[in-house]
Design a protein around this motif. Structure first.
Motif, PDB file in Angstrom:
ATOM      1  N   GLU A  81       0.884  -1.335   0.048  1.00 15.59           N
ATOM      2  CA  GLU A  81       0.064   0.059  -0.036  1.00 15.59           C
ATOM      3  C   GLU A  81       0.785   1.136   0.101  1.00 15.59           C
ATOM      4  OE1 GLU A  81      -2.554  -0.526   3.458  1.00 15.59           O
ATOM      5  OE2 GLU A  81      -3.531  -2.032   2.560  1.00 15.59           O
ATOM      6  N   ALA A  82       2.073   0.908   0.038  1.00 16.34           N
ATOM      7  CA  ALA A  82       3.103   2.482   0.221  1.00 16.34           C
ATOM      8  C   ALA A  82       4.035   2.272  -0.842  1.00 16.34           C
ATOM      9  CB  ALA A  82       3.728   2.382   1.686  1.00 16.34           C
ATOM     10  N   SER A  83       5.070   2.908  -0.783  1.00 15.21           N
ATOM     11  CA  SER A  83       6.134   2.932  -1.725  1.00 15.21           C
ATOM     12  C   SER A  83       7.378   2.008  -1.118  1.00 15.21           C
ATOM     13  CB  SER A  83       6.905   4.203  -2.049  1.00 15.21           C
ATOM     14  OG  SER A  83       8.184   3.924  -2.453  1.00 15.21           O
ATOM     15  N   PHE A  84       7.720   1.133  -1.457  1.00 17.78           N
ATOM     16  CA  PHE A  84       8.624  -0.179  -0.662  1.00 17.78           C
ATOM     17  C   PHE A  84       9.895   0.860  -0.382  1.00 17.78           C
ATOM     18  CE2 PHE A  84      11.815  -3.595  -0.577  1.00 17.78           C
ATOM     19  CZ  PHE A  84      11.040  -4.321   0.459  1.00 17.78           C
ATOM     20  N   SER A  85      10.158   1.900  -0.962  1.00 17.67           N
ATOM     21  CA  SER A  85      11.472   2.684  -0.650  1.00 17.67           C
ATOM     22  C   SER A  85      11.156   3.140   0.982  1.00 17.67           C
ATOM     23  CB  SER A  85      11.934   3.810  -1.485  1.00 17.67           C
ATOM     24  OG  SER A  85      10.708   4.545  -1.874  1.00 17.67           O
ATOM     25  N   ASP A  86       9.709   3.312   1.378  1.00 18.63           N
ATOM     26  CA  ASP A  86       9.763   3.897   2.480  1.00 18.63           C
ATOM     27  C   ASP A  86      10.359   2.910   3.765  1.00 18.63           C
ATOM     28  OD1 ASP A  86       8.459   6.144   1.266  1.00 18.63           O
ATOM     29  OD2 ASP A  86       6.368   5.149   1.689  1.00 18.63           O
ATOM     30  N   TYR A  87      10.653   1.810   3.229  1.00 18.87           N
ATOM     31  CA  TYR A  87      11.093   0.761   4.501  1.00 18.87           C
ATOM     32  C   TYR A  87      12.406   0.589   4.453  1.00 18.87           C
ATOM     33  CZ  TYR A  87       5.941   0.140   4.646  1.00 18.87           C
ATOM     34  OH  TYR A  87       4.567   0.041   4.708  1.00 18.87           O
ATOM     35  N   TYR A  88      13.467   1.270   3.637  1.00 16.74           N
ATOM     36  CA  TYR A  88      14.951   1.077   3.764  1.00 16.74           C
ATOM     37  C   TYR A  88      15.408   2.261   3.466  1.00 16.74           C
ATOM     38  CZ  TYR A  88      14.867   0.782  -1.259  1.00 16.74           C
ATOM     39  OH  TYR A  88      14.628   0.841  -2.490  1.00 16.74           O
ATOM     40  N   THR A  89      16.699   2.159   3.913  1.00 22.94           N
ATOM     41  CA  THR A  89      17.605   3.371   3.516  1.00 22.94           C
ATOM     42  C   THR A  89      18.835   2.696   2.774  1.00 22.94           C
ATOM     43  OG1 THR A  89      17.112   4.661   5.686  1.00 22.94           O
ATOM     44  CG2 THR A  89      19.341   5.088   4.709  1.00 22.94           C
ATOM     45  N   ALA A  90      19.154   3.038   1.594  1.00 22.82           N
ATOM     46  CA  ALA A  90      20.092   2.622   0.841  1.00 22.82           C
ATOM     47  C   ALA A  90      21.721   3.263   1.251  1.00 22.82           C
ATOM     48  CB  ALA A  90      19.874   2.959  -0.764  1.00 22.82           C
ATOM     49  N   ARG A  91      22.566   2.462   1.341  1.00 17.42           N
ATOM     50  CA  ARG A  91      23.630   2.936   1.837  1.00 17.42           C
ATOM     51  C   ARG A  91      24.936   2.028   0.990  1.00 17.42           C
ATOM     52  NH1 ARG A  91      25.026   3.694   8.140  1.00 17.42           N
ATOM     53  NH2 ARG A  91      23.225   4.890   7.679  1.00 17.42           N
ATOM     54  N   TYR A  92      25.632   2.769   0.209  1.00 15.31           N
ATOM     55  CA  TYR A  92      26.555   2.070  -0.659  1.00 15.31           C
ATOM     56  C   TYR A  92      25.908   1.153  -1.496  1.00 15.31           C
ATOM     57  CZ  TYR A  92      29.700   4.764   1.876  1.00 15.31           C
ATOM     58  OH  TYR A  92      30.295   5.798   2.643  1.00 15.31           O
ATOM     59  N   ASP A  93      26.101  -0.551  -1.326  1.00 12.43           N
ATOM     60  CA  ASP A  93      25.344  -1.421  -2.017  1.00 12.43           C
ATOM     61  C   ASP A  93      24.543  -2.251  -1.268  1.00 12.43           C
ATOM     62  OD1 ASP A  93      27.558  -2.468  -0.259  1.00 12.43           O
ATOM     63  OD2 ASP A  93      28.462  -3.883  -1.945  1.00 12.43           O
ATOM     64  N   SER A  94      24.198  -1.726  -0.049  1.00 10.88           N
ATOM     65  CA  SER A  94      23.343  -2.548   0.978  1.00 10.88           C
ATOM     66  C   SER A  94      21.974  -1.438   1.024  1.00 10.88           C
ATOM     67  CB  SER A  94      23.956  -2.739   2.040  1.00 10.88           C
ATOM     68  OG  SER A  94      25.142  -3.533   1.799  1.00 10.88           O
ATOM     69  N   ALA A  95      20.850  -2.297   1.581  1.00  7.28           N
ATOM     70  CA  ALA A  95      19.783  -1.640   2.096  1.00  7.28           C
ATOM     71  C   ALA A  95      19.569  -1.918   3.599  1.00  7.28           C
ATOM     72  CB  ALA A  95      18.393  -1.905   1.060  1.00  7.28           C
ATOM     73  N   LEU A  96      19.324  -0.854   4.372  1.00 16.22           N
ATOM     74  CA  LEU A  96      19.165  -1.056   5.693  1.00 16.22           C
ATOM     75  C   LEU A  96      17.602  -0.962   6.016  1.00 16.22           C
ATOM     76  CD1 LEU A  96      20.088  -1.353   8.708  1.00 16.22           C
ATOM     77  CD2 LEU A  96      20.608   1.073   8.728  1.00 16.22           C
ATOM     78  N   LEU A  97      17.168  -1.857   6.472  1.00 13.74           N
ATOM     79  CA  LEU A  97      15.533  -1.975   6.695  1.00 13.74           C
ATOM     80  C   LEU A  97      15.426  -1.007   7.903  1.00 13.74           C
ATOM     81  CD1 LEU A  97      14.106  -5.615   6.025  1.00 13.74           C
ATOM     82  CD2 LEU A  97      14.297  -3.603   4.421  1.00 13.74           C
ATOM     83  N   ASP A  98      14.244  -0.383   7.851  1.00 10.56           N
ATOM     84  CA  ASP A  98      13.512   0.376   8.851  1.00 10.56           C
ATOM     85  C   ASP A  98      13.799  -0.190  10.312  1.00 10.56           C
ATOM     86  OD1 ASP A  98      12.380   2.349  10.602  1.00 10.56           O
ATOM     87  OD2 ASP A  98      10.368   2.274   9.528  1.00 10.56           O
ATOM     88  N   ARG A  99      14.474   0.395  11.065  1.00 10.14           N
ATOM     89  CA  ARG A  99      14.598  -0.390  12.316  1.00 10.14           C
ATOM     90  C   ARG A  99      13.457  -0.533  13.132  1.00 10.14           C
ATOM     91  NH1 ARG A  99      19.820  -1.266  13.840  1.00 10.14           N
ATOM     92  NH2 ARG A  99      21.623  -0.190  12.570  1.00 10.14           N
ATOM     93  N   ALA A 100      12.431   0.294  13.092  1.00 10.07           N
ATOM     94  CA  ALA A 100      11.360   0.475  13.764  1.00 10.07           C
ATOM     95  C   ALA A 100      10.451  -0.954  13.332  1.00 10.07           C
ATOM     96  CB  ALA A 100      10.361   1.586  13.664  1.00 10.07           C
ATOM     97  N   LEU A 101      10.953  -1.778  12.261  1.00  8.26           N
ATOM     98  CA  LEU A 101      10.045  -2.783  12.043  1.00  8.26           C
ATOM     99  C   LEU A 101      10.546  -3.642  12.893  1.00  8.26           C
ATOM    100  CD1 LEU A 101      10.388  -2.629   7.979  1.00  8.26           C
ATOM    101  CD2 LEU A 101       8.459  -2.502   9.381  1.00  8.26           C
ATOM    102  N   ARG A 102      11.569  -3.804  13.648  1.00  8.65           N
ATOM    103  CA  ARG A 102      12.088  -4.836  14.571  1.00  8.65           C
ATOM    104  C   ARG A 102      11.579  -4.467  15.856  1.00  8.65           C
ATOM    105  NH1 ARG A 102      18.356  -4.185  13.195  1.00  8.65           N
ATOM    106  NH2 ARG A 102      17.756  -2.372  12.494  1.00  8.65           N
ATOM    107  N   GLU A 103      10.949  -3.542  16.246  1.00  9.06           N
ATOM    108  CA  GLU A 103      10.377  -3.075  17.545  1.00  9.06           C
ATOM    109  C   GLU A 103       9.633  -4.494  18.066  1.00  9.06           C
ATOM    110  OE1 GLU A 103       9.005   0.615  17.594  1.00  9.06           O
ATOM    111  OE2 GLU A 103      10.687   1.486  17.537  1.00  9.06           O
ATOM    112  N   HIS A 104       8.765  -5.047  17.227  1.00  8.64           N
ATOM    113  CA  HIS A 104       7.899  -5.947  17.593  1.00  8.64           C
ATOM    114  C   HIS A 104       8.348  -7.574  17.325  1.00  8.64           C
ATOM    115  CE1 HIS A 104       5.216  -2.860  19.069  1.00  8.64           C
ATOM    116  NE2 HIS A 104       5.450  -2.408  17.761  1.00  8.64           N
ATOM    117  N   VAL A 105       9.423  -7.674  17.106  1.00  5.40           N
ATOM    118  CA  VAL A 105      10.306  -9.031  16.504  1.00  5.40           C
ATOM    119  C   VAL A 105      11.096  -9.314  17.728  1.00  5.40           C
ATOM    120  CG1 VAL A 105      11.218 -10.216  14.782  1.00  5.40           C
ATOM    121  CG2 VAL A 105       9.832  -8.288  14.136  1.00  5.40           C
TER     122      VAL A 105
END
Length: 303
Positions: free
Chosen positions: A188-212
């Motif tokens: 329902e959103a833009s997938f780019s909302d869920y990660y930050t690109a850095r060099y050759d990697s994508a770091l997923l939004d840390r808030a997604l881990r709060e309930h994991v």
């Protein structure tokens, strides 16, 4: 020809058992290696699919430059670092975000509305590998407004895979495919909302881990994992033999609350489950099963 007394000749005595020239020597060596790993380190791969184990071990042997399986066994018994590489080789780590988009679309449209009937939702990702599907589910929950009243328990027997899952860092090259999967799954959103690109990697939004909660758990040797409302174990059972599949499926039966859901991979089934009558398939074409409610129990009721 008959004997002079008219009786047929006695059959010749059977030859003593001779070594079977066709014996699978490699198979015997692999059996010995798996037994040694179990007794030395406690990891039990003896009931994994033999084709899977053989393929992975031979690949590991080639990468290591070892001449034979017995040579690998010696190093596996005496060197923790080498055993770690063997553990990684035998781990099931083929995964991606929103893998099989039609499944995730069905999850959004058919299962998530039913999860809303519970005041709090507990989800178990059994055999989560490096966590891509865990984050997929976290995104689905966020977009459904259920993130704040759900907890995901993500488990795997491989500590290195769990470390990568906790980090939530994936190759940027894979993100294009993940984006397509997400869109096809009804994102329902833009997938780019869920990660930050850095060099050759994508770091997923840390808030997604709060309930994991990430934790070690081995489907081969460990027990029931709480009263779950939803269990994911997709594309793991295909690497188990019938006996081990039966163990895992019974474990899921015992871990699900009445009315809870079990999600398997497209090539997996309930064939070896010891409680097949306790489940019903929710959607044709999707391997989503529901543990039946106890007689007279209303929808959404806690067990």
């Amino acid at each position: 020809m008959t004997r002079s007394n008219g009786q047929p000749p006695a059959p010749p005595p059977e030859a003593p058992d001779a070594p079977d020239a066709g014996a699978d020597v490699l198979g015997i060596e692999i059996d010995c290696l798996l037994e040694a790993v179990f007794r030395r380190w406690g990891y039990d791969f003896r009931n994994y699919s033999r084709a899977h184990v053989r393929r992975r071990l031979l690949h590991r042997m080639e990468l290591s430059g070892m001449p034979s399986i017995p040579a690998m066994m010696h190093h596996a018994l005496t060197e923790r670092e080498f055993f770690g590489s063997l553990l990684a080789a035998l781990s099931i780590n083929v995964t991606e975000m929103f893998r099989d988009p039609p499944f995730y679309r069905a999850l959004r449209e058919e299962i998530v509305p039913r999860l809303r009937t519970w005041p709090f939702v507990k989800i178990w990702h059994a055999g989560c590998a490096t966590g891509e599907e865990v984050y997929s589910m976290a995104i689905v929950l966020r977009e459904a407004g259920l993130e704040g009243r759900a907890r995901i328990y993500a488990t795997d027997f491989n500590p290195e895979a769990l470390r990568q899952a906790r980090d939530g860092i994936y190759p940027l090259d894979a993100i294009r495919n993940y984006t397509r999967n997400y869109q096809a799954a009804g994102g329902e959103a833009s997938f780019s909302d869920y990660y930050t690109a850095r060099y050759d990697s994508a770091l997923l939004d840390r808030a997604l881990r709060e309930h994991v909660v990430f934790s070690e758990h081995n489907l081969v040797t460990d027990g029931v994992f709480g009263e779950m409302h939803l269990i994911f174990c997709r594309n793991v059972l295909i690497y188990f033999n019938a006996q081990l599949q039966a163990r895992a499926l019974d474990l899921f039966h015992d871990s699900l609350c009445p009315g809870g859901f079990l999600c398997l991979g497209t090539k997996e089934s309930m064939q070896f489950c010891g409680h097949p009558q306790a489940f019903e398939q929710v959607l044709p074409g999707q391997k989503i099963f529901r543990r039946k409610l106890a007689h007279g129990m209303p929808e959404g009721a806690e067990p």
